[in-house]
Design an enzyme around this catalytic site. Structure first.
Site, PDB file in Angstrom:
ATOM      1  N   GLU A 119       3.763  -5.394   7.247  1.00 12.07           N
ATOM      2  CA  GLU A 119       2.944  -4.512   7.878  1.00 12.07           C
ATOM      3  C   GLU A 119       3.412  -4.192   9.200  1.00 12.07           C
ATOM      4  OE1 GLU A 119       1.846  -6.786   5.980  1.00 12.07           O
ATOM      5  OE2 GLU A 119       0.443  -6.083   4.414  1.00 12.07           O
ATOM      6  N   GLU A 168      -0.815  -9.310  -1.138  1.00 15.21           N
ATOM      7  CA  GLU A 168      -2.163  -9.600  -0.879  1.00 15.21           C
ATOM      8  C   GLU A 168      -2.848  -9.548  -2.397  1.00 15.21           C
ATOM      9  OE1 GLU A 168      -2.382  -6.600   2.109  1.00 15.21           O
ATOM     10  OE2 GLU A 168      -3.244  -8.247   3.385  1.00 15.21           O
ATOM     11  N   GLY A 207       0.498  -5.095   0.703  1.00 11.90           N
ATOM     12  CA  GLY A 207      -0.645  -4.975  -0.239  1.00 11.90           C
ATOM     13  C   GLY A 207      -0.196  -5.638  -1.621  1.00 11.90           C
ATOM     14  N   ALA A 209       0.841  -0.991   0.040  1.00  5.82           N
ATOM     15  CA  ALA A 209      -0.134   0.031  -0.094  1.00  5.82           C
ATOM     16  C   ALA A 209       0.986   1.251  -0.127  1.00  5.82           C
ATOM     17  CB  ALA A 209      -0.648  -0.042   1.172  1.00  5.82           C
TER      18      ALA A 209
HETATM   19  N1  DAK Z   1       4.564   3.457  -0.513  1.00  7.25           N
HETATM   20  C1  DAK Z   1       5.065   4.360  -1.143  1.00  7.25           C
HETATM   21  N2  DAK Z   1       6.215   4.762  -1.726  1.00  7.25           N
HETATM   22  C2  DAK Z   1       6.841   3.573  -1.678  1.00  7.25           C
HETATM   23  C3  DAK Z   1       6.650   2.289  -1.109  1.00  7.25           C
HETATM   24  C4  DAK Z   1       5.624   2.016  -0.624  1.00  7.25           C
HETATM   25  N3  DAK Z   1       5.118   0.872   0.091  1.00  7.25           N
HETATM   26  N4  DAK Z   1       7.574   1.435  -1.396  1.00  7.25           N
HETATM   27  C5  DAK Z   1       8.835   2.264  -1.969  1.00  7.25           C
HETATM   28  N5  DAK Z   1       8.272   3.348  -2.150  1.00  7.25           N
HETATM   29  C6  DAK Z   1       8.995   4.432  -2.820  1.00  7.25           C
HETATM   30  C7  DAK Z   1      10.154   4.950  -1.951  1.00  7.25           C
HETATM   31  O1  DAK Z   1       9.654   6.016  -1.175  1.00  7.25           O
HETATM   32  C8  DAK Z   1      11.116   5.534  -2.948  1.00  7.25           C
HETATM   33  O2  DAK Z   1      10.530   6.796  -3.573  1.00  7.25           O
HETATM   34  P1  DAK Z   1      11.564   8.308  -3.519  1.00  7.25           P
HETATM   35  O3  DAK Z   1      12.196   8.138  -2.078  1.00  7.25           O
HETATM   36  O4  DAK Z   1      12.637   7.734  -4.666  1.00  7.25           O
HETATM   37  O5  DAK Z   1      10.413   9.195  -3.843  1.00  7.25           O
HETATM   38  C9  DAK Z   1      10.899   4.748  -4.248  1.00  7.25           C
HETATM   39  O6  DAK Z   1       9.616   4.074  -4.006  1.00  7.25           O
HETATM   40  C10 DAK Z   1      11.952   3.566  -4.335  1.00  7.25           C
HETATM   41  O7  DAK Z   1      12.050   3.039  -2.986  1.00  7.25           O
HETATM   42  P2  DAK Z   1      13.422   2.711  -2.293  1.00  7.25           P
HETATM   43  O8  DAK Z   1      14.497   3.873  -2.569  1.00  7.25           O
HETATM   44  O9  DAK Z   1      13.085   2.624  -0.704  1.00  7.25           O
HETATM   45  O10 DAK Z   1      13.982   1.488  -2.796  1.00  7.25           O
HETATM   46  P3  DAK Z   1      14.974   0.476  -2.310  1.00  7.25           P
HETATM   47  O11 DAK Z   1      15.436  -0.452  -3.438  1.00  7.25           O
HETATM   48  O12 DAK Z   1      16.061   0.966  -1.193  1.00  7.25           O
HETATM   49  O13 DAK Z   1      13.757  -0.390  -1.450  1.00  7.25           O
HETATM   50  C11 DAK Z   1      12.032  -1.570  -0.695  1.00  7.25           C
HETATM   51  C12 DAK Z   1      12.972  -1.160  -1.808  1.00  7.25           C
HETATM   52  C13 DAK Z   1      10.678  -2.398  -1.539  1.00  7.25           C
HETATM   53  C14 DAK Z   1      12.769  -2.657   0.096  1.00  7.25           C
HETATM   54  C15 DAK Z   1      11.628  -0.444   0.139  1.00  7.25           C
HETATM   55  O14 DAK Z   1      11.199   0.520  -0.808  1.00  7.25           O
HETATM   56  C16 DAK Z   1      10.456  -0.644   1.095  1.00  7.25           C
HETATM   57  O15 DAK Z   1      10.895  -1.203   2.225  1.00  7.25           O
HETATM   58  N6  DAK Z   1       9.028  -0.127   0.738  1.00  7.25           N
HETATM   59  C17 DAK Z   1       8.295  -0.275   1.779  1.00  7.25           C
HETATM   60  C18 DAK Z   1       7.589  -1.864   1.657  1.00  7.25           C
HETATM   61  C19 DAK Z   1       6.559  -1.973   2.577  1.00  7.25           C
HETATM   62  O16 DAK Z   1       6.767  -1.994   3.600  1.00  7.25           O
HETATM   63  N7  DAK Z   1       5.456  -2.228   1.991  1.00  7.25           N
HETATM   64  C20 DAK Z   1       4.269  -2.544   2.873  1.00  7.25           C
HETATM   65  C21 DAK Z   1       3.425  -1.290   3.011  1.00  7.25           C
HETATM   66  S1  DAK Z   1       2.172  -1.902   4.303  1.00  7.25           S
HETATM   67  C22 DAK Z   1      -5.237  -1.295   4.228  1.00  7.25           C
HETATM   68  C23 DAK Z   1      -5.084  -2.485   3.924  1.00  7.25           C
HETATM   69  C24 DAK Z   1      -3.681  -3.085   3.296  1.00  7.25           C
HETATM   70  C25 DAK Z   1      -2.660  -2.194   3.612  1.00  7.25           C
HETATM   71  C26 DAK Z   1      -2.843  -0.909   4.299  1.00  7.25           C
HETATM   72  C27 DAK Z   1      -4.145  -0.632   4.579  1.00  7.25           C
HETATM   73  N8  DAK Z   1      -6.494  -1.085   4.804  1.00  7.25           N
HETATM   74  C28 DAK Z   1      -7.495  -1.998   4.858  1.00  7.25           C
HETATM   75  C29 DAK Z   1      -6.984   0.357   4.920  1.00  7.25           C
HETATM   76  C30 DAK Z   1      -1.570  -2.628   3.230  1.00  7.25           C
HETATM   77  C31 DAK Z   1      -0.464  -2.268   3.930  1.00  7.25           C
HETATM   78  C32 DAK Z   1       0.891  -2.341   3.290  1.00  7.25           C
HETATM   79  O17 DAK Z   1       1.192  -2.891   2.244  1.00  7.25           O
END
Ligand code: DAK
Length: 270
Positions: free
Chosen positions: A143, A123, A120, A75
């Protein structure tokens, strides 16, 4: 309107490509690793609604992320940070609308993962019928590292895919696993060396499916999706209903007649 962070200028975040009986839904927000903002979720749901209108001509759908680094990195964390509780609920509804559109689509949907499938993103892939992946892909539900839990069905579909113990380990630790581990766990159905092979492999599977009775494939998917996780008696009732529905189709009459007459069947999709 201000441009969404990480959105490539003037391009819609999702597009549909058509190639014969195969439709490809491309999530095109590579600067943000295809993260699912509400706009992206809405666009994915709209894409499946649009494909539904021409379901007669589509025998399978591929879902893929643009850019070669991520399927979907979760997400959109920036969007999450500003959500009000009401918007959070709306986002949850959107996520479930996407999963319902995929699971209700009357043909197989293959998630082609090339890179990160996290949160997400995993998912979304789990809502698809099959996950194919490149060797360099990785999978996780991180998450809890953000103070969240999976909210688009991860606690439901991940245990079904990999079993409860591994699902718990992945969700409690937030750790990532590679494609080989994901394949061994049953999460990934097939692994490919690179993106071209991945997409070709998914197309080949859909072409193979397309040789069969479309009506039967759609019925089989309906039963498999609806029966998942239900008690045995409920599941077998659903199978009985689907089996009976097959007898209502011209394709079933044709398939059986062709076998008896020792000829190739000509399925009409009715
Ligand atoms: N959201 C927004 N931007 C993201 C992102 C994300 N999930 N993942 C990466 N980016 C962006 C980074 O901010 C960066 O943007 P800039 O800084 O260049 O502007 C760009 O993508 C490249 O990312 P990195 O520079 O971080 O790249 P790396 O190769 O160093 O790292 C990475 C890649 C995938 C390991 C890292 O980006 C990372 O850890 N990303 C977050 C992964 C994460 O935690 N994903 C899970 C999110 S929680 C809901 C239902 C479901 C959900 C929420 C609510 N409801 C029912 C309301 C789900 C929640 C989730 O998915």
């Amino acid at each position: 309107m201000t441009e969404e962070h990480g959105t490539d200028e003037h391009r819609p975040p999702v597009r549909i490509e058509r190639d014969g009986v195969v439709a490809t839904v491309v999530i095109d927000r590579p600067k943000a690793l295809n993260a699912l903002s509400p706009d992206v979720l809405r666009a994915v749901a709209d894409a499946f609604d649009a494909l539904r209108a021409e379901a007669d001509a589509v025998r399978g759908v591929i879902v893929v992320g643009e850019g070669g680094r991520a399927f979907v990195a979760g997400a959109d964390i920036r969007s999450l940070s500003t959500l009000t509780p009401e918007e959070g609920a709306e986002s949850a509804r959107l996520g479930h609308r996407v999963a319902a559109a995929i699971e209700g689509f009357p043909a197989p949907v293959i998630a082609c993962v090339d890179g990160f499938a996290l949160g997400g993103g995993l998912e979304l892939a789990l809502a698809c019928d099959l996950i194919y992946a490149t060797e360099s892909s990785s999978f996780g539900q991180p998450e809890v590292r953000l103070g969240l839990i999976p909210g688009f069905g991860g606690t439901v579909r991940l245990p079904r895919a990999v079993g409860l113990p591994l699902a718990k380990e992945l969700i409690f630790t937030g750790r990532r696993i590679d494609a080989a581990t994901a394949e061994a766990a049953g999460l990934v159905a097939r692994r490919f060396p690179d993106r071209d092979a991945l997409l070709a492999g998914a197309r080949a599977t859909i072409d193979e499916v397309a040789e069969n009775a479309w009506t039967a494939v759609a019925l089989a998917k309906r039963v498999l999706v609806e029966a998942a996780g239900t008690p045995t008696a409920t599941a077998t009732d659903l199978e009985v209903a689907g089996f009976a529905d097959a007898f209502r189709t011209e394709d079933m009459r044709e398939g059986v007649a062709a076998f008896i007459e020792k000829r190739e069947p000509e399925f009409s999709g009715h």
